[in-house]
Design a protein around this motif. Sequence first.
Motif, PDB file in Angstrom:
ATOM      1  N   GLY A  41      99.522  56.421 -61.756  1.00  0.00           N
ATOM      2  CA  GLY A  41      98.826  57.643 -62.095  1.00  0.00           C
ATOM      3  C   GLY A  41      99.546  58.896 -61.672  1.00  0.00           C
ATOM      4  N   GLU A  43     101.808  62.575 -62.404  1.00  0.00           N
ATOM      5  CA  GLU A  43     101.729  63.750 -63.266  1.00  0.00           C
ATOM      6  C   GLU A  43     103.108  64.031 -63.838  1.00  0.00           C
ATOM      7  OE1 GLU A  43      99.142  67.438 -62.553  1.00  0.00           O
ATOM      8  OE2 GLU A  43     101.085  68.000 -61.711  1.00  0.00           O
ATOM      9  N   TYR A 199      98.617  67.001 -77.411  1.00  0.00           N
ATOM     10  CA  TYR A 199      98.105  66.476 -76.159  1.00  0.00           C
ATOM     11  C   TYR A 199      98.589  67.315 -74.989  1.00  0.00           C
ATOM     12  CZ  TYR A 199      97.244  62.486 -79.202  1.00  0.00           C
ATOM     13  OH  TYR A 199      96.825  61.692 -80.239  1.00  0.00           O
ATOM     14  N   HIS A 204      97.100  62.397 -64.195  1.00  0.00           N
ATOM     15  CA  HIS A 204      97.333  61.203 -65.015  1.00  0.00           C
ATOM     16  C   HIS A 204      96.428  61.177 -66.236  1.00  0.00           C
ATOM     17  CE1 HIS A 204      94.149  59.971 -62.107  1.00  0.00           C
ATOM     18  NE2 HIS A 204      93.624  59.407 -63.179  1.00  0.00           N
ATOM     19  N   ASN A 205      95.824  62.339 -66.552  1.00  0.00           N
ATOM     20  CA  ASN A 205      94.933  62.442 -67.707  1.00  0.00           C
ATOM     21  C   ASN A 205      95.558  63.268 -68.815  1.00  0.00           C
ATOM     22  OD1 ASN A 205      92.785  60.989 -66.471  1.00  0.00           O
ATOM     23  ND2 ASN A 205      92.210  62.836 -65.333  1.00  0.00           N
ATOM     24  N   THR A 207      94.309  65.665 -72.552  1.00  0.00           N
ATOM     25  CA  THR A 207      93.271  66.256 -73.392  1.00  0.00           C
ATOM     26  C   THR A 207      93.876  66.584 -74.740  1.00  0.00           C
ATOM     27  OG1 THR A 207      92.118  67.224 -71.488  1.00  0.00           O
ATOM     28  CG2 THR A 207      91.653  68.177 -73.653  1.00  0.00           C
ATOM     29  N   TYR A 220      86.882  64.424 -73.395  1.00  0.00           N
ATOM     30  CA  TYR A 220      88.148  64.502 -72.665  1.00  0.00           C
ATOM     31  C   TYR A 220      87.884  65.116 -71.305  1.00  0.00           C
ATOM     32  CZ  TYR A 220      90.597  63.366 -76.966  1.00  0.00           C
ATOM     33  OH  TYR A 220      91.050  62.727 -78.093  1.00  0.00           O
ATOM     34  N   PRO A 221      88.788  64.901 -70.343  1.00  0.00           N
ATOM     35  CA  PRO A 221      90.087  64.214 -70.425  1.00  0.00           C
ATOM     36  C   PRO A 221      89.956  62.692 -70.443  1.00  0.00           C
ATOM     37  CG  PRO A 221      89.706  64.946 -68.189  1.00  0.00           C
ATOM     38  CD  PRO A 221      88.564  65.490 -68.999  1.00  0.00           C
ATOM     39  N   LYS A 222      91.041  62.049 -70.840  1.00  0.00           N
ATOM     40  CA  LYS A 222      91.141  60.591 -70.848  1.00  0.00           C
ATOM     41  C   LYS A 222      92.359  60.177 -70.037  1.00  0.00           C
ATOM     42  CE  LYS A 222      88.901  60.028 -75.346  1.00  0.00           C
ATOM     43  NZ  LYS A 222      89.011  59.508 -76.728  1.00  0.00           N
ATOM     44  N   ASP A 223      92.327  58.964 -69.542  1.00  0.00           N
ATOM     45  CA  ASP A 223      93.417  58.448 -68.710  1.00  0.00           C
ATOM     46  C   ASP A 223      94.606  58.066 -69.588  1.00  0.00           C
ATOM     47  OD1 ASP A 223      95.090  56.877 -66.960  1.00  0.00           O
ATOM     48  OD2 ASP A 223      93.343  56.588 -65.667  1.00  0.00           O
ATOM     49  N   ALA A 224      95.756  58.676 -69.320  1.00  0.00           N
ATOM     50  CA  ALA A 224      96.950  58.420 -70.130  1.00  0.00           C
ATOM     51  C   ALA A 224      97.387  56.965 -70.064  1.00  0.00           C
ATOM     52  CB  ALA A 224      98.095  59.325 -69.678  1.00  0.00           C
TER      53      ALA A 224
END
Length: 433
Positions: A41, A43, A199, A204-205, A207, A220-224
Amino acid sequence: MNLFTRFLLLGLALASVSGAPAPPHDSAADDGAAVPDRCEGIEFDAATPDEKGSHFFFKGAYLWKGFRGPAQLSNESFKELDDVHHIGHVDAAFRMHNIKNPEDHDHIYFFLDDKVFSFYNHTLEEGYPKEIQEDFPGVPSHLDAAVECPTGECMADSVLFFKGHDVHVYDIDTKRVKTKSWSHLPVCTSALRWMEHYYCFNGHNFTRFDPVTGEVRGKYPKDARNYFMTCDNFGHGGDSKVPKCSEIKLDAITTDATGKKYLFAGPDYMRLDTRRDGLHGFPITRSWSQVTNGVDAVFSYTDKLYMIKDEEVYIYKAGAHYTLVEGYPKSLKEELGIEGRVDAAFLCPDDHKVYIIQGREMLDVDLTATPRVVTDRLPLPLSDLDAALCGPNGVDVFKGSQYYHYDSPMLLAMGRMAPVAEDITPEMMGCQK
């Protein structure tokens, strides 16, 4: 649910299906130094495709190529970054979309502090690095993210530069900048355009947002890790598998005016871009929200996509996103002059006649006529066909995991005996042998 349908559900994770499977997590470097693991997770500092459509995600001195596989040092792919600047990270990156100027088109631009680097074919262009203002007047330094936005998706060929909650929209032709504030978005530490969607990554998310208004639709957000990488216990990782070609069964197949191939099975479809950006699967409702129960046949004509289900026809306008034509769906009888369930449909390049397959019969419908009516009915040497596709080299009709090739629609209709069936190949569908 058959394995091909499961494969389609892999969605964003299947940017590439070739090569040996990657380990579930990124491995450590040979020298024992700590290597970032995106499955934990992290960035991202930046994200961009290259001129071939391969996606790169950057963190510190490392990058990941594609949606699977381990981290590697950035200077292994972009050597001059270290040679010139002893770079430890990049602030932002994007792939240029400027077809009016081939000298810039498809180049990758990297930004670090107040400098910009231009690469093509992973080689630094002569004269770089430069001051950001020299190449992009009005764009601030110390950026957070950047992403291309071509005409049709933005008002003009543009680049969106992110710094905090401010978005600096740079018009490539006029070199003018308009600044907006999108406080509803998280601060984008990287941004990516992929398959006409945008995107914003933070932590680690991610949108998804509209590149013109910044509007966010959906939850959103969602986990990448569920979408942009393959990790154990996340989304498309774990027990997912690419099906064998012998296990494939299509409902429909077509190619649009831009060369993109669409394959449909159950409630899902797979898109294969012929130029780049790989193989991708999604639920049908993601692009055609009104088509909720799969399709029987699909064909493309002019700038529209015709989708047939039961005895109804949905017509969608092509563009940045498909939009349902007002007044649709309509009945098959009203739109095409036919009745009954359709098994397959296809249209050949530069033709105005659609061929509709029903059982062991092929119907010809002239799309230029008003009203549209059946102009010919011809018997077929095959029955129980699933899908059909016509291209420059002829017609392929699909039945289960095999297909039959004919040099023309007339040879398909006039043949007394079917040719020898051929197996669907990995090159056609992205499946395994």
